[in-house]
Scaffold this motif. Structure first.
Motif, PDB file in Angstrom:
ATOM      1  N   PRO A 277      -6.898   0.003   1.654  1.00 29.03           N
ATOM      2  CA  PRO A 277      -6.634   0.147   0.471  1.00 29.03           C
ATOM      3  C   PRO A 277      -5.243  -0.424  -0.032  1.00 29.03           C
ATOM      4  O   PRO A 277      -4.441  -0.493   1.054  1.00 29.03           O
ATOM      5  CB  PRO A 277      -6.202   1.836   0.767  1.00 29.03           C
TER       6      PRO A 277
ATOM      7  N   ARG B 119     -15.883  -0.215  -6.534  1.00 27.28           N
ATOM      8  CA  ARG B 119     -16.157   1.114  -6.152  1.00 27.28           C
ATOM      9  C   ARG B 119     -17.722   1.363  -5.602  1.00 27.28           C
ATOM     10  O   ARG B 119     -18.113   1.828  -4.809  1.00 27.28           O
ATOM     11  CB  ARG B 119     -15.802   2.411  -7.006  1.00 27.28           C
TER      12      ARG B 119
ATOM     13  N   LEU C 124      -5.400   9.014  -1.072  1.00 23.87           N
ATOM     14  CA  LEU C 124      -6.358   8.052  -0.645  1.00 23.87           C
ATOM     15  C   LEU C 124      -7.768   8.861  -0.179  1.00 23.87           C
ATOM     16  O   LEU C 124      -8.798   8.437  -0.512  1.00 23.87           O
ATOM     17  CB  LEU C 124      -5.823   7.248   0.769  1.00 23.87           C
TER      18      LEU C 124
ATOM     19  N   PHE D 299     -10.975   7.885  -2.029  1.00 22.85           N
ATOM     20  CA  PHE D 299     -12.159   7.405  -1.411  1.00 22.85           C
ATOM     21  C   PHE D 299     -12.886   8.603  -0.733  1.00 22.85           C
ATOM     22  O   PHE D 299     -13.936   8.029  -0.161  1.00 22.85           O
ATOM     23  CB  PHE D 299     -11.767   6.572  -0.077  1.00 22.85           C
TER      24      PHE D 299
ATOM     25  N   TRP E 264     -18.684   0.263  -2.169  1.00 27.49           N
ATOM     26  CA  TRP E 264     -18.117   0.952  -1.038  1.00 27.49           C
ATOM     27  C   TRP E 264     -18.989   1.376  -0.046  1.00 27.49           C
ATOM     28  O   TRP E 264     -19.059   1.166   1.046  1.00 27.49           O
ATOM     29  CB  TRP E 264     -17.062   1.966  -1.563  1.00 27.49           C
TER      30      TRP E 264
ATOM     31  N   VAL F  91      -6.221   1.608  -7.503  1.00 32.14           N
ATOM     32  CA  VAL F  91      -6.303   1.050  -6.197  1.00 32.14           C
ATOM     33  C   VAL F  91      -7.377  -0.088  -5.851  1.00 32.14           C
ATOM     34  O   VAL F  91      -8.066   0.026  -6.603  1.00 32.14           O
ATOM     35  CB  VAL F  91      -6.877   2.341  -5.118  1.00 32.14           C
TER      36      VAL F  91
ATOM     37  N   THR G  77       0.959  -1.179  -0.002  1.00 30.89           N
ATOM     38  CA  THR G  77      -0.015  -0.047   0.044  1.00 30.89           C
ATOM     39  C   THR G  77       0.844   1.318  -0.089  1.00 30.89           C
ATOM     40  O   THR G  77       1.562   1.593   1.162  1.00 30.89           O
ATOM     41  CB  THR G  77      -1.001  -0.056   1.283  1.00 30.89           C
TER      42      THR G  77
ATOM     43  N   ARG H 132      -0.012   4.396  -1.460  1.00 33.62           N
ATOM     44  CA  ARG H 132      -0.329   5.957  -1.812  1.00 33.62           C
ATOM     45  C   ARG H 132      -0.603   6.626  -0.591  1.00 33.62           C
ATOM     46  O   ARG H 132      -0.744   6.309   0.594  1.00 33.62           O
ATOM     47  CB  ARG H 132      -1.822   5.575  -2.524  1.00 33.62           C
TER      48      ARG H 132
ATOM     49  N   ALA I 280      -9.598  -2.054  -3.056  1.00 32.27           N
ATOM     50  CA  ALA I 280     -10.044  -1.924  -1.675  1.00 32.27           C
ATOM     51  C   ALA I 280     -10.593  -3.380  -1.101  1.00 32.27           C
ATOM     52  O   ALA I 280     -11.471  -3.917  -1.506  1.00 32.27           O
ATOM     53  CB  ALA I 280     -11.287  -1.072  -1.692  1.00 32.27           C
TER      54      ALA I 280
END
Length: 229
Positions: free
Chosen positions: A100, A167, A14, A18, A170, A126, A7, A9, A128
Motif C-alpha cells: 500500500p 482493485r 488498511l 484491503f 488484487w 490508496v 505510506t 494509512r 497498491a
C-alpha cells in the motif's frame, strides 16, 4: 525505479481497504519511506485463512543470501525478468503481495540541481504496488516492489515506475500461479490519467526528513513547473 514512497494509512484503515486481518503492530505513518525501512504489505496467510496486513523490511533478501544487507540492493524487481530471476522467481510464483502507498517520489535533473516530484492519485485513493515477499531464515520478512516501463507523461520524470494494480486485479495477484504476462500487465490509459505529478519540497531527498510538509510545493513555484506534466 521506485526508491522512495509515502505510506501513511493506519493498519486499521488498511485492513478495511484491503479486506484483510492485521497481524502486525502499528508502524506509524511515513511520508519518506526509504530502502530497508519496515513497510506494511498485504499477503495471503494460510494460518489466518485469507488476506493479512503484515509488515516487512523493504528490500527482498533471497533465501540463499548470507547477509540480510543484500536486500538493500533488491528493493525493486523488474517486471520483465521477475518470473525468471534467481532472486525473485520463486517469490513471484508463490509469495506475491500488495504494497500500500499514497504515492512515490522521483527526481528530475535541472542543470546542476534535481527537482523532486511526487506521483499520487488525484482522488487521494490508496495505491497498491505489486510486490513479492520472502522469509529469510525464518526470522526476517522482506519484500520488493515490482517496476515496469514508465507510461505517458510519467516517462518524463523517470523511465521506470511501480507496477500498480487496480482493485479488480488484487485477488488474482495474491492467489499465486497464473499467467505471467496477464499478471504483469501495465496500467490502462484511464488508470494512468488518475495519477498526477506534483513538484514537492527538496527536503524529501534526505531520508532523515519525514512528515506531511514534504508533500507541499517548493517555493517559488512557476506556472511552467505546475503544468509540466
Amino acid at each position: 525505479m521506485c526508491g522512495r514512497y509515502a505510506t501513511t494509512r493506519s493498519e486499521a484503515d488498511l485492513s478495511l481497504l484491503f479486506d484483510a486481518t492485521s497481524v502486525t503492530e502499528a508502524l506509524g505513518p511515513s511520508w519518506n519511506v526509504a530502502p530497508t525501512d519496515p513497510v506494511p504489505l498485504v499477503r495471503m496467510s494460510q494460518r489466518h485463512g485469507g488476506r493479512v496486513v503484515d509488515s516487512a523490511r523493504w528490500g527482498l533478501v533471497p533465501p540463499w543470501a548470507d547477509d540480510p544487507r543484500t536486500g538493500a540492493r533488491m528493493i525493486n524487481a523488474r517486471a520483465e525478468t521477475v518470473a525468471t530471476s534467481r532472486a525473485f522467481a520463486s517469490s513471484f510464483e508463490r509469495r506475491r503481495c500488495l504494497v500500500p502507498a499514497d504515492g512515490w517520489f522521483e527526481w528530475v535533473r535541472d542543470g546542476r540541481t534535481k527537482r523532486a516530484f511526487y506521483m499520487t492519485p488525484r482522488d487521494s485513493s490508496v495505491l497498491a504496488f505489486a510486490g513479492i515477499w520472502t522469509m529469510w531464515r525464518e526470522q526476517l520478512l522482506t519484500c520488493s516492489v515490482l517496476t515496469t516501463a514508465a507510461l505517458g507523461g510519467l516517462a518524463e520524470v523517470h523511465d521506470r515506475m511501480p507496477l500498480i494494480l487496480p482493485r479488480e486485479r488484487w485477488s488474482q495477484w495474491l492467489a499465486g500461479g497464473g499467467d505471467a504476462p496477464a499478471l504483469l500487465q501495465p496500467m490502462s490509459p484511464a488508470e494512468l490519467e488518475a495519477i498526477e505529478v506534483r513538484p514537492v519540497r527538496p527536503d524529501v531527498g534526505n531520508v532523515r526528513n519525514n512528515g506531511p510538509h514534504l508533500l507541499t510545493a517548493p517555493e517559488p513555484v512557476t506556472p511552467a513547473e505546475v503544468t509540466l506534466f
